[in-house]
Design an enzyme around this catalytic site. Sequence first.
Site, short mmCIF file in Angstrom:
data_model
loop_
_atom_site.label_atom_id
_atom_site.label_comp_id
_atom_site.label_asym_id
_atom_site.label_seq_id
_atom_site.Cartn_x
_atom_site.Cartn_y
_atom_site.Cartn_z
N GLU A 124 0.83 -1.20 0.00
CA GLU A 124 0.00 0.00 0.00
C GLU A 124 0.87 1.26 0.00
O GLU A 124 1.85 1.37 0.75
CB GLU A 124 -0.88 -0.03 1.25
N LYS A 135 -9.36 2.37 -2.30
CA LYS A 135 -9.65 1.78 -0.99
C LYS A 135 -11.03 2.21 -0.48
O LYS A 135 -11.38 3.38 -0.51
CB LYS A 135 -8.56 2.20 0.00
N CYS A 185 -5.49 -3.23 2.66
CA CYS A 185 -5.22 -3.15 4.10
C CYS A 185 -6.49 -3.20 4.95
O CYS A 185 -7.07 -4.25 5.15
CB CYS A 185 -4.38 -1.92 4.42
#
Length: 615
Positions: A44, A111, A163
């Site tokens: 990330e 995300k 994540c």
Amino acid sequence: MMTLKIGGATVNQIPFDWKNNSENIIQAIEEAKRQQIKILCLPELCVTGYGCEDMFLSDWLSERAKHEIDKFINYTADITISVGLPIRIGNTTYNGACVISNKKILGVTLKQNLANDGVHYEPRWFEPWQPGKVVEIYIGSEVVQAGDLIYHAEGISFGFEICEDGWRKTRRPGYRLKERGVQLILNPSASHFAMGKSLLRESEVVMDGSRMFNCVYLFTNLLGNEAGRMIYDGDIIIAQKGKLLAVNERFSFKSYNVLSCQVDFSNPQHSETITLTDSKDKNEELSKTLALALFDYMRKSKSRGYVLSLSGGADSSICAIFVAEMVQRGVKELGAEAFTKALSLEKPIAHWKDAVSQILACAYQGTKNSSDTTLHAAKTLADSIGARFHQWTIDDEVNSYTKKIENTIGRSLTWDTDDITLQNIQARSRSPIIWMLANINRAVLLTTSNRSEGDVGYATMDGDTSGSLAPIAGLSKVFILQWLRWAEKTLGYAGLAPVNNLQPTAELRPLERNQTDEADLMPYPLLAEIEHHAIFQRKSPLQVFDSLKGQHDPTALKGYIKKFFRLWTINQWKRERIAPSFHLDDLNVDPRTWCRFPILSSGFSEELMLLDNTV
């Protein structure tokens, strides 16, 4: 369907250090191609670094990151990669994973879930992406899709959980990816280190994800001490339909690591299974993470080493051992020549102690209240690891300050009336001269306050808290004491024997008063229990008492709980001034990264009255 070699690459990045970051990414891609990996996941925000903080709110950072993408495209012949970068759309920044395959950008996944607990403040910088939404953006002159995407490459379909996406129990993108028929989920992460966390990643994110979504799941984490406080372990984990296939050896001193695995998407029983060697023992984890953190901090800050006021006690001793661990582990993995070059050491090394002697300078700063046993412990430890050792006394400085204030107020200071004042002036008198040694050496001055002391303010501001880095401020005293015993026995640090035979003491009162930390405060194990309930679980004084009353004498327990809350409340200003510290455990009292508390408050006055009135 087919058998396919997939892999993850962890990289040790620096916030907006474009040269370092891009070189690490390119070298990782080249290594992946040598290993014949066909789909490679990088971490990330690896293009910029995860720790750019408020720079993510700027326009220029995201634009520059997109320019870096051009550097990677030419290296993607016969391989599909994903790299993480911020994406600015209008005046809003999103957290993205850009997929490049055979020199063509396939798209950017954004995300959907942002981390907003513990040490994370992602909603300050990013907006969450709406599930199912897709837009078009420019990267250079090319129009590409961005948003909630799936991709097709090498005969399979794949998508992303980035994540925090993978930690959400009910809002995981994986549920929708499963409905869309993906066979592979990539999870590029910047998941901070905490002792024991890797096991949770393996079970709750990767293995459960691969089982629930009936797919192959590949997790790739960042590596190293990127920006100062957070440490990343370089975890790479691959699982298929609930079975763990491969795990990376974490905490590497190298700039990048690549882990590959041959996966059979049609017949999972034929997929490669790689022997697991990564230790999850918390003591071993701590050794590795602090060694890597200190290595990165020294080289990235361009300092010439570390300086430490070595008292012979547990806290300063563990700091010295961690520097020795940094050297031993770094030399073992990189080799003496590469380690020397990485830290810009002036002299070649034939033995790891040669490096410690160049990196670590220790000083025992005694007073008339210091004992021969602590001097012996400090010198024995320093000699055993090869650190430079100095000793001097500060009685002249203490006497000078004391006489000046006595003349000012017109009376003598005594231990009966001025206990705290007389203790603190000794700690503060040590600060200027140890700072001089650090400045002369162009070194980082380490402070030695631990988390238990931070809880109750058992530290002197501008004294033992002086310094620019607090490596153990995230560790409890209980853990430190047991780790030192473990390090003496397991890691072979025989020089710790005198330290481990001492009872923790500040040695600030006259020796005949037999000062000990636990007599001043409370038993450290009980302090840790109260801390867990009061701070980690955020319970009131009465709730803490109800949780612990069956294990301790009720009257004594009430007194210790009252003392903890009183000291916690009045010492928030000290915690605000603690030097930058590493995040090492699930619990952290650093108000800049985990635990915010008002400097001024009621001090739990009514809550403590309720505690007094309970039976």
